[in-house]
Structure formats: structure tokens, C-alpha cells
Write an enzyme that holds these catalytic residues in place. Structure first.
Site, PDB file in Angstrom:
ATOM      1  N   CYS A  80      -8.995  -5.181   3.347  1.00 34.01           N
ATOM      2  CA  CYS A  80      -7.783  -4.697   3.651  1.00 34.01           C
ATOM      3  C   CYS A  80      -7.675  -3.091   3.427  1.00 34.01           C
ATOM      4  O   CYS A  80      -7.806  -2.518   2.475  1.00 34.01           O
ATOM      5  CB  CYS A  80      -7.186  -5.253   1.956  1.00 34.01           C
ATOM      6  SG  CYS A  80      -5.446  -4.490   1.838  1.00 34.01           S
ATOM      7  N   CYS A  83      -5.080  -1.458   1.345  1.00 32.76           N
ATOM      8  CA  CYS A  83      -5.803  -1.400   0.082  1.00 32.76           C
ATOM      9  C   CYS A  83      -6.863  -0.535  -0.333  1.00 32.76           C
ATOM     10  O   CYS A  83      -6.736   0.178  -1.196  1.00 32.76           O
ATOM     11  CB  CYS A  83      -5.876  -2.681  -0.602  1.00 32.76           C
ATOM     12  SG  CYS A  83      -4.726  -3.927  -0.567  1.00 32.76           S
TER      13      CYS A  83
END
Length: 132
Positions: A80, A83
């Protein structure tokens, strides 16, 4: 590109705008991250995610910097990019130094390598490591 549009404050439902206000107040900023703007399409999911994040990332047995470092590691493992970037910024804001970041990346890389080897070799878990 997001699969749904990022909602501005004006476009977001009233329930989502209330969560945006809570985010601003908690973080002491006018900025609302893109993650929250995408979730604003579903006000219930937005609120639940924000509330759960607040609870999980609050100070506890682990301090907030350690929690951010764990978040970066898990985000890297899950691929991710969003993130990794957002929680690296949060970790820097909580005191992560460049040296800590380098060590974090070394640990992530080492764990990825040894995880892959243990998985590929199907190494059985030592009984000593198992809880009774």
C-alpha cells in the site's frame, strides 16, 4: 487515480463533513487526507474507520511512534504505497529520524527475505516457540 472521486467538503454528505471536522480537530490541521475523502462516499464506513483508527493508534502499551513504524512495515508488506507515505509522514512527525527509517527499512527487507525462505522451505515451527 481513485476508483471513486475524492469528495470536497461541499460534495460530501453532512455526516462525512462531521467526520472531516473531527479529523481536523484531532490533527490540528485544515487538511483532510485523500483516504478520508474517498471513504466519505460511505459516511458510516468513514466514521467507523476513523473511530477505530483513533482507538488503535492512541497511546497505550506501545507508544504512538512504534505504532506508526509497525503501520509502515505492514503497509510495505501489503504493497500500500499510500499508507507507506502517509504513515511515514506521521512517524516523522512523531520523531522518526532518518537513521530510524533506515533501520526500519532494513528490518522490513530482512523479514521479507526470511519469511519467503521459511515459507518456501516449509520450515516447521519449533515447539519452543508455540504457546501452551
Amino acid at each position: 487515480m481513485a476508483t471513486v472521486p475524492l469528495l470536497t467538503d461541499e460534495e460530501a454528505p453532512a455526516e462525512s463533513r462531521a467526520v472531516f471536522d473531527a479529523i481536523r480537530a484531532a490533527r490540528g490541521t485544515d487538511h483532510v487526507n485523500n483516504f478520508w475523502r474517498v471513504l466519505a462516499h460511505d459516511p458510516a464506513a468513514l466514521r467507523a474507520t476513523w473511530e477505530r483508527l483513533q482507538a488503535v493508534m492512541a497511546p497505550g502499551a506501545l507508544d504512538p511512534l512504534v505504532k506508526e513504524l509497525i503501520y509502515v512495515a505492514v503497509s510495505a508488506a501489503n504493497g500500500c504505497g499510500y499508507c507507506v507515505h502517509s504513515h511515514s509522514a506521521a512517524a516523522r512527525a512523531k520523531g522518526m529520524t532518518p537513521e530510524m527509517h533506515s533501520e526500519l527499512l532494513a528490518v522490513i527487507a530482512m523479514a521479507s527475505q526470511t519469511n519467503a525462505l521459511a515459507t518456501a522451505l516449509q520450515v516447521p515451527t519449533d515447539p519452543l516457540f508455540l504457546e501452551d
